[in-house]
Each structure stands twice: as structure tokens, then as C-alpha cells.
Design a protein around this motif. Sequence first.
Motif, PDB file in Angstrom:
ATOM      1  N   ALA A   2       0.817  -1.197   0.000  1.00  0.00           N
ATOM      2  CA  ALA A   2       0.000   0.000   0.000  1.00  0.00           C
ATOM      3  C   ALA A   2       0.855   1.252   0.000  1.00  0.00           C
ATOM      4  CB  ALA A   2      -0.926   0.000   1.213  1.00  0.00           C
ATOM      5  N   GLY A   3       0.310   2.307  -0.596  1.00  0.00           N
ATOM      6  CA  GLY A   3       1.001   3.588  -0.596  1.00  0.00           C
ATOM      7  C   GLY A   3       0.711   4.326   0.694  1.00  0.00           C
ATOM      8  N   ARG A   4       0.737   5.643   0.637  1.00  0.00           N
ATOM      9  CA  ARG A   4       0.473   6.427   1.838  1.00  0.00           C
ATOM     10  C   ARG A   4      -0.046   7.803   1.462  1.00  0.00           C
ATOM     11  NH1 ARG A   4       6.093   8.625   4.438  1.00  0.00           N
ATOM     12  NH2 ARG A   4       7.053   9.391   2.525  1.00  0.00           N
ATOM     13  N   GLU A  75      -3.972   2.461  -2.452  1.00  0.00           N
ATOM     14  CA  GLU A  75      -4.038   1.012  -2.289  1.00  0.00           C
ATOM     15  C   GLU A  75      -3.183   0.302  -3.333  1.00  0.00           C
ATOM     16  OE1 GLU A  75      -8.379   0.239  -0.209  1.00  0.00           O
ATOM     17  OE2 GLU A  75      -8.283   0.430  -2.403  1.00  0.00           O
ATOM     18  N   ALA A  76      -2.954   0.985  -4.452  1.00  0.00           N
ATOM     19  CA  ALA A  76      -2.102   0.417  -5.509  1.00  0.00           C
ATOM     20  C   ALA A  76      -0.626   0.700  -5.267  1.00  0.00           C
ATOM     21  CB  ALA A  76      -2.528   0.975  -6.865  1.00  0.00           C
ATOM     22  N   GLY A  77      -0.308   1.362  -4.152  1.00  0.00           N
ATOM     23  CA  GLY A  77       1.088   1.588  -3.806  1.00  0.00           C
ATOM     24  C   GLY A  77       1.606   2.985  -4.072  1.00  0.00           C
ATOM     25  N   GLN A  78       0.722   3.899  -4.476  1.00  0.00           N
ATOM     26  CA  GLN A  78       1.178   5.247  -4.796  1.00  0.00           C
ATOM     27  C   GLN A  78       1.142   6.152  -3.561  1.00  0.00           C
ATOM     28  OE1 GLN A  78      -1.228   6.599  -8.112  1.00  0.00           O
ATOM     29  NE2 GLN A  78       0.093   5.568  -9.580  1.00  0.00           N
ATOM     30  N   THR A  79       1.987   7.175  -3.604  1.00  0.00           N
ATOM     31  CA  THR A  79       2.011   8.185  -2.554  1.00  0.00           C
ATOM     32  C   THR A  79       1.224   9.398  -3.021  1.00  0.00           C
ATOM     33  OG1 THR A  79       4.155   7.499  -1.653  1.00  0.00           O
ATOM     34  CG2 THR A  79       3.466   9.766  -1.229  1.00  0.00           C
ATOM     35  N   VAL A  80       0.243   9.793  -2.205  1.00  0.00           N
ATOM     36  CA  VAL A  80      -0.567  10.971  -2.505  1.00  0.00           C
ATOM     37  C   VAL A  80      -0.145  12.090  -1.554  1.00  0.00           C
ATOM     38  CG1 VAL A  80      -2.882  11.973  -2.493  1.00  0.00           C
ATOM     39  CG2 VAL A  80      -2.525   9.641  -3.363  1.00  0.00           C
ATOM     40  N   VAL A 109      -1.007   7.370   7.124  1.00  0.00           N
ATOM     41  CA  VAL A 109      -1.171   8.821   6.985  1.00  0.00           C
ATOM     42  C   VAL A 109      -0.046   9.496   7.752  1.00  0.00           C
ATOM     43  CG1 VAL A 109      -2.649  10.824   7.378  1.00  0.00           C
ATOM     44  CG2 VAL A 109      -3.681   8.611   6.812  1.00  0.00           C
ATOM     45  N   THR A 110       0.705  10.342   7.083  1.00  0.00           N
ATOM     46  CA  THR A 110       1.788  11.063   7.732  1.00  0.00           C
ATOM     47  C   THR A 110       1.755  12.519   7.280  1.00  0.00           C
ATOM     48  OG1 THR A 110       4.184  11.065   8.176  1.00  0.00           O
ATOM     49  CG2 THR A 110       3.474  10.519   5.925  1.00  0.00           C
ATOM     50  N   SER A 111       2.689  13.320   7.744  1.00  0.00           N
ATOM     51  CA  SER A 111       2.654  14.732   7.378  1.00  0.00           C
ATOM     52  C   SER A 111       4.047  15.315   7.251  1.00  0.00           C
ATOM     53  CB  SER A 111       1.873  15.550   8.420  1.00  0.00           C
ATOM     54  OG  SER A 111       2.613  15.627   9.633  1.00  0.00           O
ATOM     55  N   VAL A 112       4.112  16.396   6.489  1.00  0.00           N
ATOM     56  CA  VAL A 112       5.288  17.263   6.453  1.00  0.00           C
ATOM     57  C   VAL A 112       4.818  18.552   7.113  1.00  0.00           C
ATOM     58  CG1 VAL A 112       6.959  18.464   5.022  1.00  0.00           C
ATOM     59  CG2 VAL A 112       6.130  16.197   4.329  1.00  0.00           C
ATOM     60  N   PRO A 113       5.024  18.700   8.429  1.00  0.00           N
ATOM     61  CA  PRO A 113       4.454  19.842   9.154  1.00  0.00           C
ATOM     62  C   PRO A 113       4.894  21.164   8.554  1.00  0.00           C
ATOM     63  CG  PRO A 113       5.377  18.227  10.670  1.00  0.00           C
ATOM     64  CD  PRO A 113       5.845  17.858   9.291  1.00  0.00           C
ATOM     65  N   GLY A 114       3.981  22.123   8.607  1.00  0.00           N
ATOM     66  CA  GLY A 114       4.289  23.437   8.058  1.00  0.00           C
ATOM     67  C   GLY A 114       3.563  24.532   8.798  1.00  0.00           C
ATOM     68  N   PRO A 115       3.541  25.728   8.243  1.00  0.00           N
ATOM     69  CA  PRO A 115       2.929  26.880   8.905  1.00  0.00           C
ATOM     70  C   PRO A 115       1.432  26.677   9.147  1.00  0.00           C
ATOM     71  CG  PRO A 115       4.309  27.561   7.059  1.00  0.00           C
ATOM     72  CD  PRO A 115       4.168  26.084   6.959  1.00  0.00           C
TER      73      PRO A 115
END
Length: 282
Positions: A2-4, A75-80, A109-115
Motif C-alpha cells: 500500500a502507498g500512503r 491502495e495500488a502503492g502510490q504516494t498521494v 497517513v503522515t505529514s510534512v508539518p508546516g505553517p
Amino acid sequence: MAGRLVLGGAPLGQPGDVGPRLRQAMADADVLACEDTRRLHRLAQDLEVRFNGRVVTFHETVETSRLPGLVAAMEAGQTVLLVTDAGMPSVSDPGYTLVRAAVDAGIEVTSVPGPSAVTTALAVSGLPCDRFCFEGFLPRRGRRTAFTALLTEPRTMVFFESPHRLADALADAAAVLGQDRPAVVCRELTKTHEEVVRGTLGSLAAWAAEGVRGEITLVVAGAPAGPVDLTPAELAAEVAREEAAGETRKDAIRAVVTRTGLPKRVVFDAVVAAKPPPPTRG
């Protein structure tokens, strides 16, 4: 495999406020979901990053229809990568529905924190920020009802508001929460024309009546602890302001009682004492 889903924090105004992780996330994403494709391309230009992923719009009018395709891609392994026009996704911006769908599908589910305009405004406001609540955008109708529900909220409150509704919103807040409640209007945070205006709800309502432009974040002090110490004349004036705003005498007194924490009899007696004496007959 799975992607993320990656939630990317976009700059509020200054591209330099985001770090290299967002640049890398944009370059690596298989799918970039954004509110406005023009803003995404402008952001990529400002950050000097080139991306090859597929770009799809994701805003309130299409987010429901976009969910199946984005979940299938993950679900197909891609990152959105999900980015909004400014700030963190899901915070009064599109994102919650996609996060919920990804969680329900067992996708990371993850994040790149920002303003964030919320915490930025809170930090510069000068109001207590050890505890606060975020109320999002004020309703277009029923603002006074919304403020009434917050009459006894002790935490500092943060709101979003559009510039053309700000004056009315501040006037409603002053009528319900009190003319003298401390508040701060943060306009165009981090941008060239950034402005932070501090005062009371009453003074800010008068200031905003002249017209305001830009992105607005409103910070309002919480309710004071314990009963408010006002003189009888000041209590009568508070009731008079409520009546001038269209409330009946009974509802005006009730509003002041709720706002001040004082017994109803104290407020009622102050109103009676403020009445001019009847004329005497000579």
C-alpha cells in the motif's frame, strides 16, 4: 504494497517558511492533490522544485467524488501528497475526508508539518496561549448565537473570518462578549502587508468598519474568571447596548448576567437605578 497519504503544510505567504522536506515530498509524490492547480504550480516555481506526479484538484466541491480514485491510487502503492492553498490540510481546509478515508482503508497517513495561521496568530497576539480553542470560520448566519455559546469559554479563542464580514463579526462579538473584551485581528500573516491590530472588540469593530482586506485570523481573549467587577452605571450601560442591538429588556439583562457572572438582581437593580426620576409637579 500500500502507498500512503502525506499532508503537506504550505506557506502562508513566504515560500522560505517551508523546508526541504516539502520540496522533496512534492518531487517524490505520485499524485499531488491540491485546492488550486495554479497555486500549486506557483508554489513549485517559488520553491524551485520540479514534480512529475499526476495533479488533481481537491476542494470542497469535488472532494467527495475524488475520494475513491485517490484511495485506489494509495491502495495500488502510490504516494498521494495533499496540499492546500496555505497552511495545514484539514484545518478549516479540505483534507479531513481524505484522511478519514485513508484511515478507514488501513493506509498510512503522515505529514510534512508546516505553517499554521491558527498558531501563528495565537503566538503573536499577546493573549494567553497556554490553553486555546479553534472555532474555524464563523457562521454566516447566527453569529450571535455562536458567540453566546462561547460566553463562558475561559480559553483564548481563534477564528477565521472573511475581510468583508469582519466588521459585522466584531460588532456581534462585542455585543455578546462585551465591548471591552481584549482581541487581536491578524491580517495577511507573514506576507508583505502583514498587520496585527490589538485592542478591544468594541475598538476593533470601529476600526474594521472602514474596510479591511486580506486573509483574516481573529484571536479573542477567553472569559474572565469569576464575576466581572462593574459599577451599576456600567452594568446599566451594558444592558442599554444590548437593547440598542435589538434585544428586549428581559433578554438584554439575561445576556449581561451571563456575560458578567453577576446575580440577576444586581443587574436588574442597576437598570432600575439608572432610570431618570419621574418629573415633579410644581
